[in-house]
Motif scaffolding. Structure first.
Motif, PDB file in Angstrom:
ATOM      1  N   SER B   5       3.307  -4.435   5.048  1.00 44.77           N
ATOM      2  CA  SER B   5       3.916  -5.350   4.098  1.00 44.77           C
ATOM      3  C   SER B   5       2.799  -6.015   3.516  1.00 44.77           C
ATOM      4  N   ASN B   6       2.647  -5.824   2.243  1.00 53.69           N
ATOM      5  CA  ASN B   6       1.686  -6.589   1.169  1.00 53.69           C
ATOM      6  C   ASN B   6       0.224  -6.229   1.624  1.00 53.69           C
ATOM      7  N   LEU B   7       0.239  -5.024   1.767  1.00 50.89           N
ATOM      8  CA  LEU B   7      -1.216  -4.473   2.309  1.00 50.89           C
ATOM      9  C   LEU B   7      -2.220  -4.486   1.203  1.00 50.89           C
ATOM     10  N   THR B   8      -3.423  -5.278   1.422  1.00 52.55           N
ATOM     11  CA  THR B   8      -4.515  -5.438   0.517  1.00 52.55           C
ATOM     12  C   THR B   8      -5.871  -5.205   1.050  1.00 52.55           C
ATOM     13  N   PHE B   9      -6.714  -4.605   0.270  1.00 52.47           N
ATOM     14  CA  PHE B   9      -8.243  -4.232   0.855  1.00 52.47           C
ATOM     15  C   PHE B   9      -9.014  -4.461  -0.141  1.00 52.47           C
ATOM     16  N   GLN B  10     -10.356  -5.098   0.308  1.00 47.89           N
ATOM     17  CA  GLN B  10     -11.438  -5.330  -0.573  1.00 47.89           C
ATOM     18  C   GLN B  10     -12.682  -4.798   0.121  1.00 47.89           C
ATOM     19  N   LYS B  12     -15.889  -5.043  -0.637  1.00 43.87           N
ATOM     20  CA  LYS B  12     -17.147  -6.229  -0.650  1.00 43.87           C
ATOM     21  C   LYS B  12     -16.462  -7.293  -1.521  1.00 43.87           C
ATOM     22  N   LYS B  13     -16.934  -8.645  -1.197  1.00 43.29           N
ATOM     23  CA  LYS B  13     -16.513  -9.587  -1.880  1.00 43.29           C
ATOM     24  C   LYS B  13     -16.934  -9.596  -3.437  1.00 43.29           C
ATOM     25  N   GLY B  14     -15.812  -9.835  -4.337  1.00 39.74           N
ATOM     26  CA  GLY B  14     -16.294  -9.651  -5.628  1.00 39.74           C
ATOM     27  C   GLY B  14     -15.841  -8.264  -6.422  1.00 39.74           C
ATOM     28  N   GLU B  15     -15.498  -7.519  -5.415  1.00 37.31           N
ATOM     29  CA  GLU B  15     -15.172  -5.927  -5.920  1.00 37.31           C
ATOM     30  C   GLU B  15     -13.507  -6.217  -6.079  1.00 37.31           C
ATOM     31  N   GLN B  16     -12.977  -5.110  -6.763  1.00 37.92           N
ATOM     32  CA  GLN B  16     -11.637  -4.969  -6.955  1.00 37.92           C
ATOM     33  C   GLN B  16     -10.850  -4.896  -5.895  1.00 37.92           C
ATOM     34  N   ILE B  17      -9.732  -5.681  -5.727  1.00 36.71           N
ATOM     35  CA  ILE B  17      -8.849  -5.766  -4.764  1.00 36.71           C
ATOM     36  C   ILE B  17      -7.830  -4.648  -4.677  1.00 36.71           C
ATOM     37  N   LEU B  18      -7.878  -3.560  -3.758  1.00 38.12           N
ATOM     38  CA  LEU B  18      -6.786  -2.485  -3.634  1.00 38.12           C
ATOM     39  C   LEU B  18      -5.437  -3.204  -2.993  1.00 38.12           C
ATOM     40  N   SER B  19      -4.412  -3.113  -3.807  1.00 36.06           N
ATOM     41  CA  SER B  19      -3.178  -3.254  -3.025  1.00 36.06           C
ATOM     42  C   SER B  19      -2.256  -2.056  -2.880  1.00 36.06           C
ATOM     43  N   PHE B  20      -1.638  -1.804  -1.698  1.00 32.87           N
ATOM     44  CA  PHE B  20      -0.762  -0.864  -1.629  1.00 32.87           C
ATOM     45  C   PHE B  20       0.762  -1.189  -1.429  1.00 32.87           C
ATOM     46  N   PRO B  21       1.509  -0.141  -1.812  1.00 35.21           N
ATOM     47  CA  PRO B  21       3.127  -0.501  -1.760  1.00 35.21           C
ATOM     48  C   PRO B  21       3.354  -0.492  -0.155  1.00 35.21           C
ATOM     49  N   ASN B  22       4.516  -1.408  -0.123  1.00 39.58           N
ATOM     50  CA  ASN B  22       5.169  -1.370   1.074  1.00 39.58           C
ATOM     51  C   ASN B  22       5.771  -0.155   1.752  1.00 39.58           C
ATOM     52  N   ILE B  23       5.703   0.333   2.683  1.00 43.90           N
ATOM     53  CA  ILE B  23       6.407   1.612   3.143  1.00 43.90           C
ATOM     54  C   ILE B  23       7.218   1.049   4.394  1.00 43.90           C
ATOM     55  N   THR B  24       8.274   1.582   4.487  1.00 42.71           N
ATOM     56  CA  THR B  24       9.113   1.471   6.011  1.00 42.71           C
ATOM     57  C   THR B  24       9.620   3.170   6.186  1.00 42.71           C
ATOM     58  N   LEU B  25       9.052   3.484   7.492  1.00 43.53           N
ATOM     59  CA  LEU B  25       9.542   4.781   7.866  1.00 43.53           C
ATOM     60  C   LEU B  25      10.321   4.712   9.200  1.00 43.53           C
ATOM     61  N   ASP B  26      11.406   5.072   9.344  1.00 45.69           N
ATOM     62  CA  ASP B  26      12.139   5.265  10.642  1.00 45.69           C
ATOM     63  C   ASP B  26      11.613   6.250  11.419  1.00 45.69           C
ATOM     64  N   LYS B  27      12.316   6.479  12.716  1.00 41.66           N
ATOM     65  CA  LYS B  27      11.663   7.246  13.786  1.00 41.66           C
ATOM     66  C   LYS B  27      11.707   8.864  13.083  1.00 41.66           C
ATOM     67  N   GLN B  28      10.840   9.402  13.039  1.00 44.09           N
ATOM     68  CA  GLN B  28      10.793  10.775  12.482  1.00 44.09           C
ATOM     69  C   GLN B  28      10.626  10.905  11.225  1.00 44.09           C
ATOM     70  N   GLU B  29      10.600  10.018  10.340  1.00 49.01           N
ATOM     71  CA  GLU B  29      10.819  10.230   9.002  1.00 49.01           C
ATOM     72  C   GLU B  29       9.131  10.770   8.327  1.00 49.01           C
ATOM     73  N   SER B  30       9.361  11.393   7.589  1.00 49.18           N
ATOM     74  CA  SER B  30       8.223  11.967   7.045  1.00 49.18           C
ATOM     75  C   SER B  30       7.762  11.182   5.742  1.00 49.18           C
ATOM     76  N   LEU B  31       6.481  11.077   5.098  1.00 53.27           N
ATOM     77  CA  LEU B  31       6.344  10.516   3.974  1.00 53.27           C
ATOM     78  C   LEU B  31       5.076  11.217   3.140  1.00 53.27           C
ATOM     79  N   LEU B  32       5.310  11.547   2.133  1.00 52.00           N
ATOM     80  CA  LEU B  32       3.939  12.118   1.142  1.00 52.00           C
ATOM     81  C   LEU B  32       3.516  11.044   0.272  1.00 52.00           C
ATOM     82  N   VAL B  33       2.168  10.711   0.218  1.00 50.79           N
ATOM     83  CA  VAL B  33       1.672   9.780  -0.429  1.00 50.79           C
ATOM     84  C   VAL B  33       0.591  10.610  -1.377  1.00 50.79           C
TER      85      VAL B  33
END
Lengths: 414, 209
Positions: B5-10, B12-33
């Motif tokens: 949920s609301n995953l972000t990553f930076q 270094k300070k001052g660099e662009q902040i990467l934000s990622f879509p929320n994902i929800t996988l149930d048991k045994q579900e697969s996902l292609l990114v």
């Protein structure tokens, strides 16, 4: 277990580095151990082989030679002194015991010492089997002599003139073993002990034979010894004295040196003097040994550090498998320790085998007793120093692991 | 089960902040990114694996918040519950194939029987070369070994980073099928991150970064 195995395989996968590391480390350990060995051997000589001998009285000449020959039984004797004169000194109230010794013969390289039964008490030696020397031409033998020459009670042998194995002039009288001593780890283990009379007898007969052959100019010493039949001026090689009172250290040696034509030497003093000559050399080798140790520790550091750098991806991978930092450190520590262990074993083995081989080559089997087995504690001490150094080395080498950013490493290798 | 949920990553300070879509996988579900190069696909994968700490947001695997775990707990969790497949089929170079698998099991600290190794070696056709050193393995064997390394310890999540990008169509299909088969058998979530559109048909669920 898996960590150990990985360390071992890591070492196996770069044999040249491993061999270089082991070689340099075992060389420095060999030197360190060897020096320790020399020092300890020497100290052992001073502390143990002196037994209770405070003073040696012998013919005038080098005091060091007198001590080496009469106390450690390593060198040739200087000459003889008159038994009567020596006896006078034993009557001095400051003298506790005075043991005359006389020698000049050997059997298969082991020296035959003519003396009194007090000789054994100087070295606290006890009989293991058999009895003391009661009659002429009876001997008791030290434990090493018994083991090496496989002599037992009742065995007889012919002694040879001279002190080295290679002299071939053999005496005619048979000596009989009547007793075997318990091991003492002192020089007496390597000696064959008989009565003074046996030595005199053997040489007396020899003298008569020589007279018959009219070789008067030969063996002057012997002729003087027995110059008139029936009235012999008996001689001994030296007199081993222990004092009743420490004051004797101050007075007696000076008195003897000034007032008689004999000399008195203090074994402890002479050997310390010798040790001081030697220790300069020993210290130099010790410095070199520590330098080599430093170099080999540095080599090990470089190869571990290099391995950490080169294998950073492997190490990062291990982290993704769930390995903790501590497990990675363990792995590298094991690599260092495996090298140390192998180097240590090689060092100790080479030292043990090497010492024997050297003495064997020199043909001086009787001098192996100079070499005391290095006590385990000493070996342990050097081991601990080296292990601590290696642990420090590993701690330096793993700094990159601690700083490791797994994500970056995995990204870069992609 | 995996949820972000609301995953972000930076970086270094001052660099662009990467934000990622929320994902929800149930048991045994697969996902292609899917996503182009440089868009932060690998960063996303490393966040999911707990190799990077997010600047903001949460990663929940089986209701455990990765951010709440200590350094050591995270090492342990990763060892037990996550299997990673890399593009370059790496394993520990100085060890044999079999020892690599044993090492992986050892580090997971899970009590899994040796028969698991045997089964996997057969399934992935690696039995003949199990005593070979990693350096001596062929491309295909390395590929299969890296899958084996990711699934041997029965993880909850299998994360694959560009597993097919250097492969031809047939091998691409083989690898994806093997991954899906192993995910099914271990009842794990499979997340494949790639720019390779060839594998899109094999997944029901996919997102694009």
């Amino acid at each position: 277990m898996m960590i150990w195995k990985t360390s071992l395989y890591n070492l196996k996968s770069k044999p040249l580095y491993t061999i270089l590391n082991i070689f340099s480390l075992s060389l420095s350990m060999l030197l360190l151990l060897g020096i320790r060995q020399l020092k300890i051997s020497f100290e052992h000589q001073v502390a143990h082989n002196l037994g209770n001998i405070d003073l040696v009285i012998g013919a005038k000449g080098s005091p060091l030679q007198l001590v080496l020959s009469s106390v450690l039984h390593l060198d040739n004797p200087i000459g003889n002194i008159l038994y009567e004169e020596a006896k006078k000194i034993s009557k001095n109230p400051m003298v506790k015991t005075a043991v005359p010794i006389s020698y000049g013969d050997h059997y298969k390289g082991y020296r035959i010492v003519g003396t009194t039964n007090d000789f054994m008490t100087l070295y606290d030696a006890k009989l293991e089997r058999g009895q003391k020397v009661d009659n002429v031409l009876e001997v008791i033998i030290g434990s090493t002599v018994a083991a090496e020459l496989q002599l037992d009670i009742g065995d007889t042998f012919l002694s040879s003139h001279g002190l080295t194995e290679h002299s071939i002039e053999v005496h005619a009288e048979k000596l009989t073993v009547v007793g075997i001593l318990k091991p003492t780890r002192k020089v007496i283990d390597h000696l064959i002990i008989t009565g003074l009379e046996s030595i005199w007898d053997i040489h007396h007969h020899e003298n008569e034979m020589m007279d018959e052959h009219k070789e008067h100019d030969h063996e002057e010493e012997h002729r003087k010894e027995f110059d008139t039949e029936g009235h012999e001026e008996k001689e001994i090689t030296s007199l081993l004295v222990s004092f009743r009172n420490p004051v004797a250290f101050l007075n007696l040696p000076r008195k003897i040196n000034e007032e008689t034509n004999m000399q008195a030497a203090l074994p402890k003093y002479e050997l310390n003097k010798l040790y001081n000559y030697l220790s300069l050399g020993i210290d130099t080798i010790a410095v070199i040994a520590y330098l080599i140790l430093m170099i080999s520790v540095m080599t090990i550091f470089i190869s571990l550090y290099k391995m950490v750098k080169e294998r950073s991806f492997d190490l990062a991978l291990l982290r993704t498998y769930g390995a903790s930092n501590f497990q990675l450190i363990q792995m590298i520590l094991f690599e260092g320790l495996i090298i140390v262990m192998i180097a240590f074993i090689i060092g100790v083995l080479v030292l043990k085998i090497g010492a024997n081989v050297v003495f064997e080559l020199l043909g001086q089997k009787d001098k192996v007793h100079m070499f005391v087995t290095l006590p385990f504690q000493e070996i342990l001490q050097i081991g601990v120093v080296v292990v601590i150094l290696i642990i420090l080395t590993v701690l330096l080498a793993i700094i990159p692991i601690i700083k490791m950013n797994i994500s970056t490493i995995l990204n870069n290798e992609k | 089960m995996i949820q972000t949920s609301n995953l972000t990553f930076q970086y270094k300070k001052g660099e662009q902040i990467l934000s990622f879509p929320n994902i929800t996988l149930d048991k045994q579900e697969s996902l292609l990114v899917l996503g182009k190069s440089g868009i932060g696909k690998t960063t996303f994968l490393h966040l999911l694996a707990g190799l990077l700490k997010p600047t903001g947001g949460k990663v929940l695997i089986s209701d455990i918040d990765l951010c709440s775990l200590s350094h050591n707990q995270l090492d342990k969790f990763r060892g037990q519950q996550i299997g990673l497949v890399f593009q370059k089929k790496y394993a520990i170079q100085s060890l044999s194939l079999l020892d690599n698998l044993k090492m992986r099991l050892f580090l997971s600290k899970k009590s899994i029987k040796d028969t698991r190794i045997k089964l996997l070696l057969e399934q992935l056709d690696l039995n003949d070369c199990k005593n070979k050193r990693v350096q001596a393995l062929s491309e295909g064997q390395l590929q299969r070994l890296s899958i084996a390394m990711a699934v041997i310890h029965r993880p909850q999540v299998i994360l694959a980073d560009e597993p097919t990008s250097s492969l031809d169509d047939e091998n691409c299909k083989n690898v994806i099928e093997l991954l899906k088969q192993q995910a099914r058998e271990t009842e794990a979530n499979l997340i494949v991150i790639t720019h390779d559109h060839r594998i899109k048909p094999y997944f029901q669920k996919s997102i694009t970064l």
